[in-house]
Design an enzyme around this catalytic site. Structure first.
Site, PDB file in Angstrom:
ATOM      1  N   ASP A   1       0.842  -1.162  -0.155  1.00 22.49           N
ATOM      2  CA  ASP A   1       0.014  -0.014  -0.040  1.00 22.49           C
ATOM      3  C   ASP A   1       0.853   1.225  -0.074  1.00 22.49           C
ATOM      4  O   ASP A   1       2.027   1.215   0.450  1.00 22.49           O
ATOM      5  CB  ASP A   1      -0.899   0.095   1.342  1.00 22.49           C
ATOM      6  CG  ASP A   1      -2.056  -0.845   1.066  1.00 22.49           C
ATOM      7  OD1 ASP A   1      -1.890  -1.814   0.340  1.00 22.49           O
ATOM      8  OD2 ASP A   1      -2.896  -0.690   1.923  1.00 22.49           O
TER       9      ASP A   1
ATOM     10  N   HIS B   1       3.435  -2.431   3.371  1.00 21.43           N
ATOM     11  CA  HIS B   1       3.465  -1.142   2.808  1.00 21.43           C
ATOM     12  C   HIS B   1       4.801  -0.795   2.073  1.00 21.43           C
ATOM     13  O   HIS B   1       5.874  -1.072   2.493  1.00 21.43           O
ATOM     14  CB  HIS B   1       3.340   0.160   3.862  1.00 21.43           C
ATOM     15  CG  HIS B   1       1.997   0.223   4.392  1.00 21.43           C
ATOM     16  ND1 HIS B   1       1.731  -0.943   5.360  1.00 21.43           N
ATOM     17  CD2 HIS B   1       0.973   0.954   4.313  1.00 21.43           C
ATOM     18  CE1 HIS B   1       0.442  -0.652   5.685  1.00 21.43           C
ATOM     19  NE2 HIS B   1      -0.049   0.337   5.160  1.00 21.43           N
TER      20      HIS B   1
ATOM     21  N   HIS C   1      -4.833   9.551   0.371  1.00 25.68           N
ATOM     22  CA  HIS C   1      -4.841   8.736   1.732  1.00 25.68           C
ATOM     23  C   HIS C   1      -5.389   9.264   2.642  1.00 25.68           C
ATOM     24  O   HIS C   1      -5.219   9.573   3.788  1.00 25.68           O
ATOM     25  CB  HIS C   1      -3.600   8.666   2.033  1.00 25.68           C
ATOM     26  CG  HIS C   1      -3.200   7.192   2.818  1.00 25.68           C
ATOM     27  ND1 HIS C   1      -3.640   7.213   3.938  1.00 25.68           N
ATOM     28  CD2 HIS C   1      -3.148   5.973   2.374  1.00 25.68           C
ATOM     29  CE1 HIS C   1      -3.593   5.724   4.403  1.00 25.68           C
ATOM     30  NE2 HIS C   1      -2.923   5.096   3.625  1.00 25.68           N
TER      31      HIS C   1
ATOM     32  N   HIS D   1      -6.161   3.343  -3.893  1.00 25.22           N
ATOM     33  CA  HIS D   1      -6.036   3.436  -2.647  1.00 25.22           C
ATOM     34  C   HIS D   1      -6.335   5.010  -2.271  1.00 25.22           C
ATOM     35  O   HIS D   1      -5.706   5.619  -1.351  1.00 25.22           O
ATOM     36  CB  HIS D   1      -4.382   3.211  -2.407  1.00 25.22           C
ATOM     37  CG  HIS D   1      -4.571   2.909  -0.714  1.00 25.22           C
ATOM     38  ND1 HIS D   1      -5.401   2.436   0.037  1.00 25.22           N
ATOM     39  CD2 HIS D   1      -3.388   3.255   0.021  1.00 25.22           C
ATOM     40  CE1 HIS D   1      -4.775   2.230   1.385  1.00 25.22           C
ATOM     41  NE2 HIS D   1      -3.740   2.817   1.361  1.00 25.22           N
TER      42      HIS D   1
HETATM   43 ZN   LIG Z   1      -2.426   3.305   3.198  1.00 28.49          ZN
END
Ligand SMILES: [Zn+2]
Length: 282
Positions: free
Chosen positions: A101, A248, A156, A152
């Site tokens: 991510d 991540h 964010h 995503h």
């Molecule tokens: Zn994230």
């Protein structure tokens, strides 16, 4: 002395309340405050406050396995949509899915891609729109290596799900457009809400736009930068057939995550089939 003690108790209680209140308010910061640095997103606090809870985020209790009793049915077949608001938590098959991510990131994404290539593993990348716009070459590299794309959100925003459906739709579309500017025909089959802060609205809009809302099964909390050994240990201890693993490749210092892959990839591939989530899944 007793009066002094009571005063101390009251002051302590007030300080505690203020501290808890401050912590609970952190996720409500405007998105612009938490993204301008390009280093820390709202669900990845600085390491001096690693335990800050995030509303609607399974990580509020620290490293955790989502759906501990729902990750697999009694027959052993993973159930797929037992996440918040019916979001997908497992691959739906015996395959383990690694997800990365918050990227793409020029420092870490190329390292992750090289390691995945070395171990013949395909994964799923949940990219942030503004990062895709800044690094279209990295989006192209992700797709060229056969990985699956996941939206995503634009920048964010962990509170995006609380916005109007129109605002949510515009954010997700802007993100997909930035991705498609780099890779015009690549499918974007999944959406993952930042912070795991799902709402009914964001799930509905993602589905309307043809993206499957994707949660996760195993979260080693790599965003807390606990070190490569702990990240690898959490993943390898908790992963099961069908697990979706949350990692991540951006949003802070991710060298620990990269280093953990040296341990995770050989161990996982010896125990499981590790694959990208399929494009076109519903
Ligand atoms: Zn994230």
């Amino acid at each position: 002395m007793r009066a002094v003690g009571i005063v101390v108790l009251i002051v302590t209680a007030l300080l505690g309340t203020a501290y808890a209140l401050g912590r609970s308010l952190v996720p409500d910061r405007p998105a612009s405050d938490v993204t301008t640095s390009g280093q820390h997103y709202a669900d990845q606090p600085p390491t001096d406050d690693p335990d800050r809870p995030t509303p609607g985020d399974d990580r509020s209790t620290g490293p955790a396995v989502a759906g501990q009793d729902g990750g697999a049915s009694p027959s052993g077949t993973p159930t797929k949509t037992d996440g918040p608001y019916g979001t997908q938590t497992t691959s739906g098959t015996s395959q383990v899915a690694l997800t990365f991510d918050d990227g793409p990131d020029p420092q870490y994404t190329p390292q992750v891609l090289a390691l995945l290539r070395e171990h013949h593993v395909r994964a799923t990348f949940c990219v942030v729109g503004e990062n895709a716009q800044s690094h279209p070459d990295l989006v192209r590299a992700i797709v060229a290596d056969g990985h699956t794309l996941c939206n995503h959100s634009w920048n964010h925003d962990v509170t995006l799900g609380q916005q109007s459906p129109e605002t949510i739709r515009a954010d997700l579309l802007r993100t997909s457009e930035a991705i498609r500017a780099a890779v015009p025909n690549a499918p974007i089959a999944y959406y993952r809400q930042p912070g795991g802060a799902w709402t009914g609205s964001v799930v509905s809009v993602a589905r309307e736009l043809g993206m499957t809302p994707l949660h996760w099964t195993v979260d080693p909390a790599d965003w807390e930068t606990p070190g490569a050994d702990r990240i690898a240990g959490m993943v390898l201890t908790n992963v099961e057939p069908g697990s979706v693993v949350l990692l991540h490749d951006a949003g802070g210092d991710r060298q620990g995550t990269v280093d953990a892959l040296y341990e995770i990839l050989p161990a996982l591939t010896s125990r499981f089939k590790v694959a990208a989530l399929p494009n076109g899944a519903t």
